[in-house]
Enzyme design. Structure first.
Site, short mmCIF file in Angstrom:
data_model
loop_
_atom_site.label_atom_id
_atom_site.label_comp_id
_atom_site.label_asym_id
_atom_site.label_seq_id
_atom_site.Cartn_x
_atom_site.Cartn_y
_atom_site.Cartn_z
CG ASP A 1 1.85 4.89 5.70
OD1 ASP A 1 1.35 3.95 6.35
OD2 ASP A 1 2.31 5.90 6.26
CG ASP B 1 -0.03 -0.09 2.54
OD1 ASP B 1 0.22 -1.22 2.98
OD2 ASP B 1 0.43 0.95 3.05
N1 LIG Z 1 1.31 1.24 5.70
C1 LIG Z 1 1.85 0.37 6.55
N2 LIG Z 1 2.34 0.79 7.74
C2 LIG Z 1 2.89 -0.08 8.60
N3 LIG Z 1 2.97 -1.39 8.39
C3 LIG Z 1 2.49 -1.86 7.23
N4 LIG Z 1 2.44 -3.10 6.74
C4 LIG Z 1 1.86 -3.03 5.53
N5 LIG Z 1 1.52 -1.76 5.22
C5 LIG Z 1 1.91 -1.00 6.27
#
Ligand SMILES: Nc1ncnc2[nH]cnc12
Ligand SMILES: CSC[C@H]1O[C@H](OP(=O)(O)O)[C@H](O)[C@@H]1O
Length: 285
Positions: A210, A208
């Protein structure tokens, strides 16, 4: 010495298929039990040891993962090369969901986790300037490419405490610091691997963006799980490609990290600490 490859599987990677003579074994350590039993087996004649970081069924939070027991259990199992596989958010447009990033630096924003095997009565300071093994990292990049992944070599991993994802302000701040990916588990794992004199590499699977990306909005666990499901087969194929790529000499000194690291005078060392540390640091005690 023939390499023994350890894999710590993160979110979505709870076992590896295709190991010969595969069997799960208990692995008690002086730091308690690891996240789960260890899966031992061989792949193309190379001994492999697998541990699901959160336990099968995903029972450990990033905070409750017994990091010291996990690394100590790998060391006691004879592991020489430890590969961490993790799900991460991305701070870079070009590091897109589905891509693999071979991490080479960390910024640690976790709080209050036990971050060292050493302590009062036996004090040691290892270097963490270059926290990953460059040779093992290159092997992981080659294996990931063979598995069909798009690979970025090098990247800074921001370790956050979690379990909540970052706020928008935090996400923007970490991006401004030059971080590339974010996760909740590679620290203190990388610190402990260095103290245990293991060759360590971290493979981040981007799931992703974040929360900073204007077109993607807030990170959602549903999006992460969907991307993870697509990634897991490639992660398994990467693991399967590692034997044959790992081994040979290492001039980075990972396996001699404790040379000159212990500060406590022999006569001042706490006997209980020395006994406890023997499986990790016996070479220099
Ligand atoms: N955006 C994110 N922040 C922290 N850990 C994650 N693991 C997968 N995506 C994450
Ligand atoms: C499933 S999203 C958050 C969770 O996933 C990552 O775990 P791991 O590093 O073990 O793959 C992240 O660090 C969080 O623990």
């Amino acid at each position: 010495m023939a390499p023994v490859i350890g894999i710590i599987g993160g979110s979505g990677l709870y076992a590896v298929e295709g190991l010969r003579d595969a069997a799960w074994h208990d692995a008690p350590t002086p730091w308690g039990a690891p996240s789960d039993r260890l899966l031992h087996g061989t792949l193309e004649g190379t001994r492999m040891v697998f541990l699901p970081r959160h336990g099968r069924g995903h029972v450990h939070t990033p905070t409750s993962v017994p990091y010291r027991a996990n690394v100590a259990a790998m060391k006691a199992a004879g592991v020489t090369h430890l590969v961490s596989v993790s799900a991460t958010g991305s701070f870079r447009e070009e590091m897109a969901p589905g891509d693999f990033v071979i991490v080479d630096q960390f910024i640690d924003r976790t709080r209050g986790r036990e971050g060292s095997f050493f302590g009062p009565g036996l004090v040691a300071h290892v270097s963490l300037a270059h926290p990953v093994c460059p040779h093992l990292s290159t092997a992981c990049a080659q294996a990931a490419r063979r598995a069909g992944a798009r690979v970025h070599e090098g990247g800074t991993y921001l370790a956050m405490e979690g379990p909540q994802f970052s706020t928008l302000a935090e996400s923007q701040l970490y991006r401004s610091w030059g971080c590339d990916v974010i996760g909740m588990t590679n620290m203190p794992e990388a610190r402990l691997a260095r103290e245990a004199e293991l060759h360590y590499a971290s493979v981040a699977m981007v799931t992703d963006y974040d929360s900073w990306h204007p077109d993607h909005g807030a990170v959602q666990i549903t999006e992460i799980i969907e991307t993870l499901q697509g990634n897991v087969a490639r992660a398994a194929a990467m693991v399967a490609a590692l034997p044959g790529l790992v081994g040979g000499g290492c001039d980075a000194g990972c396996d001699r990290a404790l040379d000159h690291a212990v500060m406590t005078a022999p006569e001042a060392r706490a006997p209980g600490m020395v006994d406890r540390l023997r499986p990790i640091a016996g070479r220099v005690l």
